[in-house]
Design a protein around this motif. Structure first.
Motif, short mmCIF file in Angstrom:
data_model
loop_
_atom_site.label_atom_id
_atom_site.label_comp_id
_atom_site.label_asym_id
_atom_site.label_seq_id
_atom_site.Cartn_x
_atom_site.Cartn_y
_atom_site.Cartn_z
N ALA A 209 8.55 12.21 10.55
CA ALA A 209 8.57 12.07 9.09
C ALA A 209 9.92 11.58 8.58
N ALA A 210 11.01 11.93 9.28
CA ALA A 210 12.34 11.53 8.83
C ALA A 210 12.64 10.05 9.08
N LEU A 211 11.77 9.38 9.81
CA LEU A 211 11.99 7.97 10.09
C LEU A 211 11.59 7.06 8.94
N THR A 212 10.81 7.55 7.99
CA THR A 212 10.33 6.71 6.90
C THR A 212 10.35 7.48 5.59
N PRO A 213 10.76 6.84 4.50
CA PRO A 213 10.68 7.51 3.19
C PRO A 213 9.29 7.47 2.59
N ARG A 214 8.37 6.75 3.19
CA ARG A 214 7.00 6.65 2.69
C ARG A 214 6.17 7.80 3.23
N ARG A 215 5.69 8.65 2.34
CA ARG A 215 4.94 9.82 2.76
C ARG A 215 3.65 9.44 3.47
N GLY A 216 2.97 8.40 2.99
CA GLY A 216 1.72 7.99 3.62
C GLY A 216 1.92 7.54 5.05
N PHE A 217 2.99 6.77 5.29
CA PHE A 217 3.29 6.35 6.66
C PHE A 217 3.59 7.55 7.55
N GLY A 218 4.32 8.51 7.00
CA GLY A 218 4.65 9.70 7.78
C GLY A 218 3.41 10.50 8.15
N VAL A 219 2.47 10.64 7.21
CA VAL A 219 1.23 11.37 7.49
C VAL A 219 0.45 10.69 8.61
N ALA A 220 0.29 9.38 8.51
CA ALA A 220 -0.46 8.65 9.53
C ALA A 220 0.22 8.72 10.89
#
Length: 313
Positions: A209-220
């Motif tokens: 999750a810390a690799l991206t600020p986009r929550r949707g990308f982190g969830v996927a």
């Protein structure tokens, strides 16, 4: 009689005075802010506050009603089967629980994965997206405080999710008057496995999750990291069992988070293995499982520290 004199306000200095008026330009204005004279609570208070808010936020506490829906549904989905098992044990007068304490999380790993996928990005991705990291790192909290607080908060949230059903099972077993010593030992083993699972899953989820600020990308990404390796490992284990390759079936469990935890608890906590053949790793192979699990937890922590060296700039 002298004329009445009224006090006049001093002339207001303005930074844009005529050329040469240095005394009019170099003025410090007092705009009414008061200095803080209270106690300086320091890093420990900031770390505790960040931990508390992150733990509460994992279940939507202190936030809008919409954010409470999913974590509470998943929490209920974890606890409901435990309640049903207890009811069946009590009313059917069973001599033991139908499900081992150490097996419960393995059976409900999909619920745990969904909780992790929804809450790991919520814990760290929002701070990156909205640019609040410089506020955290201004003072007095340091980067290590942020990482420790987030890691501990998500670990405790997962432990609450996986440990509460075990408490329900244990209390139900005592209500059904099952063997106290056997149930206590099984409950202790299940809680140890829940702690290891929570540490491992929290580390993996936060790193992704810390690799991206986009929550949707982190969830996927978290969902993919939890499901794809497990599906691949399960397929290889099934093929290895069908062909009689027991060695491959033993070692392939190292490549999935949930099978890694299952290998540790099968080798050291007396759990029934989830492999198709029902043969868990030996004590020597179990040491490899345990070392890899601890290395994954430590590596996740180190990667988070490295990630936040530049996140606040």
């Amino acid at each position: 009689m002298p004329p009445e004199t009224r006090p006049t306000a001093p002339p207001t200095a303005h930074p844009s005075g005529p050329p040469g008026s240095e005394d009019r330009r170099n003025v410090i204005h007092d705009i009414g802010y008061r200095h803080y004279d209270g106690p300086r609570l320091g890093r420990s208070y900031a770390r505790r506050s960040l931990f508390t808010q992150s733990l509460r936020g994992a279940y939507g506490l202190g936030r809008s009603a919409r954010t409470k829906v999913l974590p509470m549904i998943l929490f209920a989905a974890m606890c409901l089967p435990a309640g049903i098992i207890v009811a069946v044990t009590v009313f059917a007068h069973l001599r033991d629980l139908p499900v081992e304490y150490t097996r419960y999380a393995v059976y409900l790993q999909a619920v745990i994965g969904l909780f992790l996928a929804s809450q790991a990005p919520q814990a760290v991705s929002r701070d990156l997206r909205f640019g609040t990291m410089p506020l955290y790192f201004s003072r007095p909290a340091e980067r290590v405080d942020y990482v420790v607080a987030k890691f501990a908060a998500l670990t405790c949230a997962l432990l609450l999710l996986t440990g509460t059903p075990l408490v329900i099972l244990y209390l139900g077993s005592l209500l059904a008057k099952l063997d106290f010593g056997h149930q206590t030992a099984g409950f202790a083993q299940g809680m140890v496995a829940a702690v290891l699972l929570s540490l491992l899953f929290a580390g993996i989820g936060l790193v992704i999750a810390a690799l991206t600020p986009r929550r949707g990308f982190g969830v996927a990404a978290v969902i993919a990291a939890m499901t794809v390796p497990y599906a691949a490992v399960s397929a290889v284990e099934g093929i290895a069992y069908a062909r009689g390759a027991g060695t491959a079936e033993t070692w392939v469990g190292l490549f999935s988070p949930i099978t890694l935890v299952d290998g540790v608890q099968s080798a050291f906590l007396g759990a029934t293995p989830a492999t198709p053949g029902g043969a868990g790793p030996s004590a020597a192979v179990g040491c490899v499982y345990l070392l890899l699990l601890l290395a994954a937890v430590a590596g996740s922590y180190a990667l988070l520290l490295r990630r936040y060296r530049k996140a606040g700039l």
